[in-house]
Design a protein around this motif. Structure first.
Motif, PDB file in Angstrom:
ATOM      1  N   VAL A 218       0.854  -1.189   0.000  1.00 26.47           N
ATOM      2  CA  VAL A 218       0.000   0.000   0.000  1.00 26.47           C
ATOM      3  C   VAL A 218       0.886   1.234   0.000  1.00 26.47           C
ATOM      4  O   VAL A 218       1.764   1.381   0.856  1.00 26.47           O
ATOM      5  N   ALA A 219       0.679   2.113  -0.939  1.00 28.18           N
ATOM      6  CA  ALA A 219       1.508   3.312  -1.044  1.00 28.18           C
ATOM      7  C   ALA A 219       1.296   4.221   0.159  1.00 28.18           C
ATOM      8  O   ALA A 219       0.155   4.543   0.520  1.00 28.18           O
ATOM      9  N   LEU A 220       2.373   4.610   0.802  1.00 21.54           N
ATOM     10  CA  LEU A 220       2.342   5.602   1.865  1.00 21.54           C
ATOM     11  C   LEU A 220       2.834   6.931   1.316  1.00 21.54           C
ATOM     12  O   LEU A 220       3.674   6.960   0.409  1.00 21.54           O
ATOM     13  N   PRO A 221       2.364   8.044   1.849  1.00 21.26           N
ATOM     14  CA  PRO A 221       2.817   9.346   1.343  1.00 21.26           C
ATOM     15  C   PRO A 221       4.328   9.498   1.496  1.00 21.26           C
ATOM     16  O   PRO A 221       4.934   8.909   2.398  1.00 21.26           O
ATOM     17  N   PRO A 222       4.964  10.280   0.627  1.00 20.34           N
ATOM     18  CA  PRO A 222       6.399  10.529   0.774  1.00 20.34           C
ATOM     19  C   PRO A 222       6.697  11.104   2.156  1.00 20.34           C
ATOM     20  O   PRO A 222       5.896  11.861   2.725  1.00 20.34           O
ATOM     21  N   LEU A 223       7.862  10.748   2.696  1.00 17.42           N
ATOM     22  CA  LEU A 223       8.235  11.160   4.048  1.00 17.42           C
ATOM     23  C   LEU A 223       9.518  11.976   3.992  1.00 17.42           C
ATOM     24  O   LEU A 223      10.540  11.501   3.477  1.00 17.42           O
ATOM     25  N   ALA A 224       9.472  13.179   4.527  1.00 20.10           N
ATOM     26  CA  ALA A 224      10.658  14.033   4.575  1.00 20.10           C
ATOM     27  C   ALA A 224      11.471  13.727   5.834  1.00 20.10           C
ATOM     28  O   ALA A 224      10.942  13.205   6.819  1.00 20.10           O
ATOM     29  N   GLU A 225      12.741  14.074   5.815  1.00 18.77           N
ATOM     30  CA  GLU A 225      13.627  13.784   6.940  1.00 18.77           C
ATOM     31  C   GLU A 225      13.165  14.456   8.233  1.00 18.77           C
ATOM     32  O   GLU A 225      13.437  13.957   9.325  1.00 18.77           O
ATOM     33  N   ASP A 226      12.477  15.598   8.121  1.00 12.92           N
ATOM     34  CA  ASP A 226      12.067  16.314   9.327  1.00 12.92           C
ATOM     35  C   ASP A 226      10.645  15.956   9.774  1.00 12.92           C
ATOM     36  O   ASP A 226      10.108  16.578  10.682  1.00 12.92           O
ATOM     37  N   GLN A 227      10.035  14.948   9.144  1.00 11.95           N
ATOM     38  CA  GLN A 227       8.694  14.509   9.543  1.00 11.95           C
ATOM     39  C   GLN A 227       8.788  13.292  10.446  1.00 11.95           C
ATOM     40  O   GLN A 227       9.652  12.420  10.256  1.00 11.95           O
ATOM     41  N   ARG A 228       7.880  13.213  11.414  1.00 10.51           N
ATOM     42  CA  ARG A 228       7.861  12.055  12.298  1.00 10.51           C
ATOM     43  C   ARG A 228       7.615  10.783  11.476  1.00 10.51           C
ATOM     44  O   ARG A 228       6.962  10.824  10.430  1.00 10.51           O
ATOM     45  N   PRO A 229       8.134   9.643  11.924  1.00 11.97           N
ATOM     46  CA  PRO A 229       8.203   8.451  11.065  1.00 11.97           C
ATOM     47  C   PRO A 229       6.864   7.876  10.629  1.00 11.97           C
ATOM     48  O   PRO A 229       6.805   7.178   9.621  1.00 11.97           O
TER      49      PRO A 229
END
Length: 460
Positions: free
Chosen positions: A194-205
């Motif tokens: 299931v595709a999860l939204p892209p995650l930036a380094e400064d976003q909580r996991p």
């Protein structure tokens, strides 16, 4: 077993990468609260496992690994569940809850819900409208402990007889649990990742992960609160017809909160719609309860291929007590902890553990299991079922060993770990989250709100 060994064992069972364990730091040692059991290690290891698993899912989504540090005193105090509302510390126990002398032992009654209290009093031959605690104590002396336990269970009430560890181990239910793992993560269907939204380094996991939290008392709500601390969008779903306890103010931190009546066609349709865009479905109702309404594990996997379905029970899924209702305090009594603590104290009087650690540790196992199953889902596809129980957590706690002189430990000062925030219940003061993430600090961005505050819709 110390906390780091306990964490390694949890991590191995979850099937997560060994190299991630190099990013965790655990400080402190038992005893941190007055107990002959390693309650500090239980709190610290499960909280660390929940945080590290969330971070490992973040790494799977393309970010760098980050360090996780957990202080044992902070973790143990967090697991006491202490909080205040507008300066008032709620009394979370009903006057009729607690231990009662029977003719041949002890019985613990859980009476925090009015219907459970009324049922227990009627079983004792008392009028719930006028009975006093002393009346209930006198009436219980006319019962044998096991007889009252059986009679209560037959009526769907919540009461257990006090047992020693060896007595519990010899019961059919104790034997049924003896060879069961602490938790299970099982693939129950086929699905593409299931595709999860892209995650930036400064976003909580767990940013972008959507969690439906259909739990009510403590273990399940603690698990959902932990997932929210790591960034998930957690929607607490309550029935408008069921009561709650005051602890919901504390365990609702970070969550959306919606009312849905699953016994109505509209409510069923609403939850089906929400499920279609969810990643995790956590439920703690009596075994079979949600399946009867069309939301068992196989149902949710059919509605939402790729879902992670988490099931919480009191006494596990096998044995004659598999369908029995239960709460932490009752499981402690039934399985031997109250007797063991009293025996360690030397006064012969049963005593509870210093916090509801079976609930709390199980809650963090829920959070760890959800992240671990999502990690597998991202790599392998499939729909997944995570199962935990309070009784299995109790058996695990026994395996951590005893703490000589632990009952003499002083309770640490909680003041350094407190945080205050506005909430829908009033000014809420509670324990901050004890897992410290090096890059994306854990915490709650949404205020705690009463059930039904939010619409039953995911945020845009």
């Amino acid at each position: 077993m110390d906390a780091i060994d306990a964490l390694r064992s949890l991590w191995l069972q979850a099937g997560l990468p060994d190299e991630a364990l190099g990013f965790v730091q655990l400080d402190g040692a038992d005893p941190v609260l007055p107990s002959s059991f390693a309650v500090g290690a239980a709190a610290q290891s499960t909280i660390a496992a929940a945080a590290l698993a969330a971070c490992e899912l973040g790494h799977q989504r393309g970010t760098g690994r980050q360090a996780v540090r957990v202080d044992m005193a902070h973790a143990a105090l967090e697991c006491t569940g202490w909080f205040s509302i507008d300066g008032r510390v709620p009394d979370l126990w009903d006057a009729f809850s607690g231990l009662y002398r029977a003719s041949d032992g002890w019985v613990r009654i859980h009476a925090n819900f009015a219907h459970h209290r009324a049922g227990a009093l009627r079983l004792l031959g008392l009028d719930p409208e006028v009975a006093q605690r002393a009346d209930a104590e006198a009436a219980m002396r006319g019962w044998k402990a096991i007889d009252f336990e059986d009679a209560a269970a037959a009526q769907g009430l919540v009461a257990t007889a006090l047992r020693r560890f060896d007595e519990w181990d010899a019961t059919p239910q104790g034997r049924a649990l003896a060879d069961q793992p602490l938790f299970t993560i099982e693939r129950i269907g086929d699905a593409t990742p299931v595709a999860l939204p892209p995650l930036a380094e400064d976003q909580r996991p767990l940013t972008g992960v959507r969690v439906l939290d259909l739990t009510r008392i403590l273990a399940g709500p603690v698990g959902g609160r932990a997932l929210a601390a790591y960034g998930a969008d957690v929607m607490l779903v309550n029935s408008p017809h069921l009561p709650n306890i005051e602890a919901i103010a504390d365990t609702s931190r970070g969550k959306l909160s919606a009312h849905i009546d699953l016994k109505s066609a509209t409510g069923n349709e609403t939850l089906t719609r929400l499920l279609g865009d969810a990643h995790v479905f956590v439920q703690g109702y009596r075994p079979g309860g949600l399946a009867a309404l069309g939301f068992g594990p196989e149902d949710t996997a059919r509605i939402r291929p790729g879902i992670v379905h988490v099931s919480l029970t009191a006494y596990g899924t096998r044995g004659p007590w598999a369908d029995r209702r239960g709460f932490d305090s009752l499981v402690q009594t039934a399985t031997g902890f109250n007797h063991a603590e009293g025996d360690a104290a030397g006064d012969g009087k049963p005593r509870p553990l210093p916090m509801q650690i079976l609930d709390e540790a199980t809650g963090y196992l829920i959070a760890m299991g959800a992240s671990a199953a999502l990690w597998r889902q991202q790599r392998e596809g499939g729909s997944w079922h995570v199962q935990v129980s309070l009784a299995q957590t109790g058996r695990w706690l026994r395996g951590l060993g005893r703490i000589a002189g632990g009952l003499a430990a002083a309770v640490p000062d909680r003041t350094p770990y407190l945080e205050t925030s506005a909430s829908g219940f009033g000014e809420l003061c509670g324990l901050s989250h004890s897992a410290q993430l090096s890059r994306t600090p854990a915490g709650w961005t949404r205020p705690a709100v009463p059930p039904g505050t939010d619409p039953a819709a995911w945020p845009a």
